[in-house]
Scaffold this motif. Structure first.
Motif, PDB file in Angstrom:
ATOM      1  N   LYS A 310       0.835  -1.202   0.000  1.00 31.98           N
ATOM      2  CA  LYS A 310       0.000   0.000   0.000  1.00 31.98           C
ATOM      3  C   LYS A 310       0.871   1.253   0.000  1.00 31.98           C
ATOM      4  O   LYS A 310       0.403   2.338  -0.318  1.00 31.98           O
ATOM      5  CB  LYS A 310      -0.893   0.014   1.238  1.00 31.98           C
ATOM      6  CG  LYS A 310      -1.808  -1.188   1.380  1.00 31.98           C
ATOM      7  CD  LYS A 310      -2.547  -1.138   2.715  1.00 31.98           C
ATOM      8  CE  LYS A 310      -3.386  -2.384   2.935  1.00 31.98           C
ATOM      9  NZ  LYS A 310      -4.058  -2.360   4.257  1.00 31.98           N
ATOM     10  N   ASN A 313       4.160   1.705   5.804  1.00 32.46           N
ATOM     11  CA  ASN A 313       3.373   1.621   7.028  1.00 32.46           C
ATOM     12  C   ASN A 313       4.259   1.238   8.201  1.00 32.46           C
ATOM     13  O   ASN A 313       5.374   0.749   8.024  1.00 32.46           O
ATOM     14  CB  ASN A 313       2.226   0.619   6.872  1.00 32.46           C
ATOM     15  CG  ASN A 313       0.940   1.287   6.396  1.00 32.46           C
ATOM     16  OD1 ASN A 313       0.435   2.211   7.036  1.00 32.46           O
ATOM     17  ND2 ASN A 313       0.434   0.849   5.249  1.00 32.46           N
ATOM     18  N   THR A 328       0.015   0.783  11.675  1.00 36.41           N
ATOM     19  CA  THR A 328      -0.803   1.602  10.766  1.00 36.41           C
ATOM     20  C   THR A 328      -1.143   0.779   9.530  1.00 36.41           C
ATOM     21  O   THR A 328      -0.391  -0.132   9.148  1.00 36.41           O
ATOM     22  CB  THR A 328      -0.071   2.887  10.343  1.00 36.41           C
ATOM     23  OG1 THR A 328       1.061   2.547   9.526  1.00 36.41           O
ATOM     24  CG2 THR A 328       0.398   3.679  11.567  1.00 36.41           C
ATOM     25  N   THR A 329      -2.249   1.112   8.915  1.00 36.74           N
ATOM     26  CA  THR A 329      -2.663   0.433   7.678  1.00 36.74           C
ATOM     27  C   THR A 329      -2.937   1.427   6.563  1.00 36.74           C
ATOM     28  O   THR A 329      -3.310   1.040   5.462  1.00 36.74           O
ATOM     29  CB  THR A 329      -3.917  -0.418   7.924  1.00 36.74           C
ATOM     30  OG1 THR A 329      -4.952   0.414   8.453  1.00 36.74           O
ATOM     31  CG2 THR A 329      -3.623  -1.554   8.897  1.00 36.74           C
ATOM     32  N   GLU A 330      -2.762   2.715   6.861  1.00 35.15           N
ATOM     33  CA  GLU A 330      -3.000   3.753   5.874  1.00 35.15           C
ATOM     34  C   GLU A 330      -1.664   4.406   5.518  1.00 35.15           C
ATOM     35  O   GLU A 330      -0.973   4.956   6.376  1.00 35.15           O
ATOM     36  CB  GLU A 330      -3.976   4.795   6.412  1.00 35.15           C
ATOM     37  CG  GLU A 330      -4.410   5.811   5.371  1.00 35.15           C
ATOM     38  CD  GLU A 330      -5.473   6.769   5.898  1.00 35.15           C
ATOM     39  OE1 GLU A 330      -5.778   7.748   5.186  1.00 35.15           O
ATOM     40  OE2 GLU A 330      -5.981   6.550   7.008  1.00 35.15           O
ATOM     41  N   ALA A 331      -1.317   4.336   4.255  1.00 29.25           N
ATOM     42  CA  ALA A 331      -0.028   4.855   3.791  1.00 29.25           C
ATOM     43  C   ALA A 331      -0.206   6.242   3.162  1.00 29.25           C
ATOM     44  O   ALA A 331      -1.291   6.561   2.677  1.00 29.25           O
ATOM     45  CB  ALA A 331       0.584   3.889   2.787  1.00 29.25           C
ATOM     46  N   SER A 333       2.949   6.246   5.968  1.00 28.31           N
ATOM     47  CA  SER A 333       3.218   6.468   7.388  1.00 28.31           C
ATOM     48  C   SER A 333       4.682   6.122   7.633  1.00 28.31           C
ATOM     49  O   SER A 333       5.122   5.022   7.274  1.00 28.31           O
ATOM     50  CB  SER A 333       2.331   5.576   8.258  1.00 28.31           C
ATOM     51  OG  SER A 333       0.963   5.812   8.021  1.00 28.31           O
ATOM     52  N   ARG A 351      -2.833  11.971   5.322  1.00 25.76           N
ATOM     53  CA  ARG A 351      -4.134  11.358   5.506  1.00 25.76           C
ATOM     54  C   ARG A 351      -5.192  12.032   4.634  1.00 25.76           C
ATOM     55  O   ARG A 351      -5.065  13.219   4.295  1.00 25.76           O
ATOM     56  CB  ARG A 351      -4.550  11.438   6.986  1.00 25.76           C
ATOM     57  CG  ARG A 351      -3.693  10.604   7.925  1.00 25.76           C
ATOM     58  CD  ARG A 351      -3.896   9.111   7.645  1.00 25.76           C
ATOM     59  NE  ARG A 351      -3.150   8.258   8.561  1.00 25.76           N
ATOM     60  CZ  ARG A 351      -2.011   7.633   8.240  1.00 25.76           C
ATOM     61  NH1 ARG A 351      -1.471   7.823   7.027  1.00 25.76           N
ATOM     62  NH2 ARG A 351      -1.414   6.852   9.104  1.00 25.76           N
ATOM     63  N   ASP A 352      -6.227  11.247   4.288  1.00 22.89           N
ATOM     64  CA  ASP A 352      -7.416  11.740   3.586  1.00 22.89           C
ATOM     65  C   ASP A 352      -7.067  12.395   2.253  1.00 22.89           C
ATOM     66  O   ASP A 352      -7.696  13.371   1.844  1.00 22.89           O
ATOM     67  CB  ASP A 352      -8.189  12.736   4.468  1.00 22.89           C
ATOM     68  CG  ASP A 352      -8.586  12.121   5.798  1.00 22.89           C
ATOM     69  OD1 ASP A 352      -8.957  10.929   5.808  1.00 22.89           O
ATOM     70  OD2 ASP A 352      -8.518  12.826   6.820  1.00 22.89           O
TER      71      ASP A 352
END
Length: 503
Positions: A310, A313, A328-331, A333, A351-352
């Motif tokens: 991804k 992370n 974390t699972t949202e890259a 990071s 993020r976002d």
């Protein structure tokens, strides 16, 4: 006698002679100009320090006499070292760096020299047999007999810089020398300015760097050579423990004080602090680790940033090795620090869909991440790291398109406080285990906004956590990967880092 055997004997003798002349990193060790008293040199491998002795009437006029340790260097270079006279003598003796066209005593040359009376100057001979020249802006060293001297070649331009220990380098001369060949004899030199006297000097932190062009792209053109170095931050003495063509980065000092942990080829390796065999650490499936790894304060856990498909992370695993656990699972990071209680990690992330980086923290047991900064366009943060007492998070940040400076805040993100206010771009503050010192890397003002690029002339600096002016502890060619992670020794006296040089 057999002709082939004779040639073999001659070649062996030539090899032996070359080996006798070589010393340390220098392939040649000899007198120039046939001084009345012969010079000499020795090298202490344990401290990587040279003692150089030499006589000679001077390095001046239409010819020179001196002792010379040198290599043949083709193209651009940056050579830097600490120089110190032995004994007290205010005569016009000289030590420093030099580049010469040939070994002839009247050759085209350029150099930077510390004199016996404390004077610092650049000098050059523009043509073979011409008179030596120097600029009018000589710099007095205030009767100090230790000096950092740097000589840089940029094409035909030769630049001399110098600094008192702890201060930034300052340019004291520059000169175009169109008759200097592409391959110059470059090295350290001593002359007594007295044909009947031999003078002695100590030279250490000797670094010969061959830089790349500004247009160089390591991801396309390949990575240049790396050195792993350790340094006593209080006396500034450095030691190279590993050299390699290609790339390695970001050493941590292991909790036992005996080994370093560093990133190479997507994995983590250890090496003894004195150098030696490298050993791969078991990080399970994580084989694309970047240089953002850090060790928990209790010495039990390791945090890594891993490209999991991804993007980057944050993961944690035992320092002894094992399978990583995702935090974390949202890259993207990028990990930078552990909390002092060893229960949380702190990292920078986007993020976002927002391209702006902010600082976050999160428990290693799960739950929601907590956003600690709220940056605007052109603002950036990185290098977030807890103090050992847990009272602050230190980081580097920029405001409204300004230079990168050091900051700290409370662990809840409140009371943000700027710590540095100078012209440099300061990155990656690392707090010593005793909580007293900050070590960080400083880039020149001319780098791209919010960047920390590879292959630049940079400084490592040190400042008290309690406040005070930073002082320079190392000058080097490096940047990204040099000091990205906390590399303090457990006794708070040494750091480890990576420098670069084209082979």
């Amino acid at each position: 006698m057999n002709f082939k055997f004779l040639l073999f004997c001659i070649s062996i003798l030539q090899m032996s002679f070359a080996q006798e002349n070589a010393i340390g990193i220098f392939q040649n060790n000899k007198d120039i100009g046939n001084p009345k008293l012969a010079g000499s040199a020795s090298y202490d491998d344990a401290t990587q320090t040279y003692m150089i002795k030499g006589a000679g009437y001077n390095i001046w006029g239409q010819r020179d006499e001196h002792r010379y340790l040198f290599n043949k260097i083709k193209g651009d270079f940056i050579v830097t070292a600490n120089f110190e006279f032995e004994g007290y003598n205010e005569v016009h003796r000289k030590i420093g760096w030099m580049a010469r066209a040939t070994k002839a005593d009247d050759a085209v040359m350029a150099g930077g020299f510390l004199h016996g009376d404390g004077l610092m100057t650049g000098q050059w001979r523009e043509r073979k047999g011409a008179e030596m020249r120097n600029p009018e802006n000589n710099v007095a060293a205030e009767k100090r007999f230790q000096q950092i001297i740097q000589l840089e070649r940029q094409g035909n331009l030769f630049i001399v810089r110098t600094a008192h220990p702890g201060e930034p380098l300052q340019e004291i001369s520059s000169k175009e020398l169109p008759y200097m060949p592409e391959e110059a004899l470059t090295g350290v030199v001593i002359s007594s300015h007295d044909v009947d006297k031999i003078e002695t000097a100590k030279v250490w932190n000797v670094r010969i760097d061959q830089p790349v062009a500004d247009s160089y792209n390591p991801y396309k053109d390949g990575w240049i050579g790396c050195r792993m170095e350790t340094m006593n931050v209080f006396d500034g003495k450095r030691k190279v423990i590993l050299e390699k063509d290609g790339r390695f980065e970001a050493p941590n000092w292991m909790p036992d004080g005996k080994d370093l942990l560093f990133n190479m080829d997507g994995s983590l390796y250890t090496i003894p602090i004195s150098g030696g065999e490298t050993k791969k650490l078991n990080t399970g499936f994580a084989d694309k680790i970047n240089n953002d790894h850090c060790i928990s304060f209790d010495g039990k856990m390791l945090g890594i940033s891993y490209k999991d498909g991804k993007g980057s992370n944050v993961f944690v695993l035992p320092l002894s090795g094992g399978e990583p656990k995702a935090i974390t699972t949202e890259a993207p990071s990028y990990l930078h620090g552990w909390s002092a209680n060893n229960k949380e990690v702190v990292y920078v992330a986007q993020r976002d869909g927002n391209k702006i980086y902010n600082i976050y923290k999160k428990s290693i047991k799960g739950g929601l991440e907590i956003k600690l900064t709220n940056n605007k366009k052109l603002e950036h943060v990185d290098g977030c790291e807890y103090s050992p007492d847990g009272k602050y998070i230190y980081y580097n940040g920029s405001k409204n398109g300004g230079t990168m400076q050091l900051w700290r805040m409370k662990p809840d993100g409140s009371n943000k406080e700027q710590l540095t206010f100078d012209q440099y771009n300061n990155w990656f503050p690392h707090i010593s285990p005793d909580g007293k010192w900050l070590a960080f890397i400083s880039f020149n003002p001319d780098i791209e906004l919010n960047s920390h690029p590879n292959y630049k002339q940079v400084m490592l600096r040190l400042m008290p956590v309690s406040g005070g002016a930073p002082k320079v502890i190392a000058y080097m060619y490096g940047g990204q990967g040099t000091l990205n992670v906390n590399s303090w020794s457990p006794d708070s006296k040494h750091i480890a880092f990576v420098s670069n040089s084209k082979k």
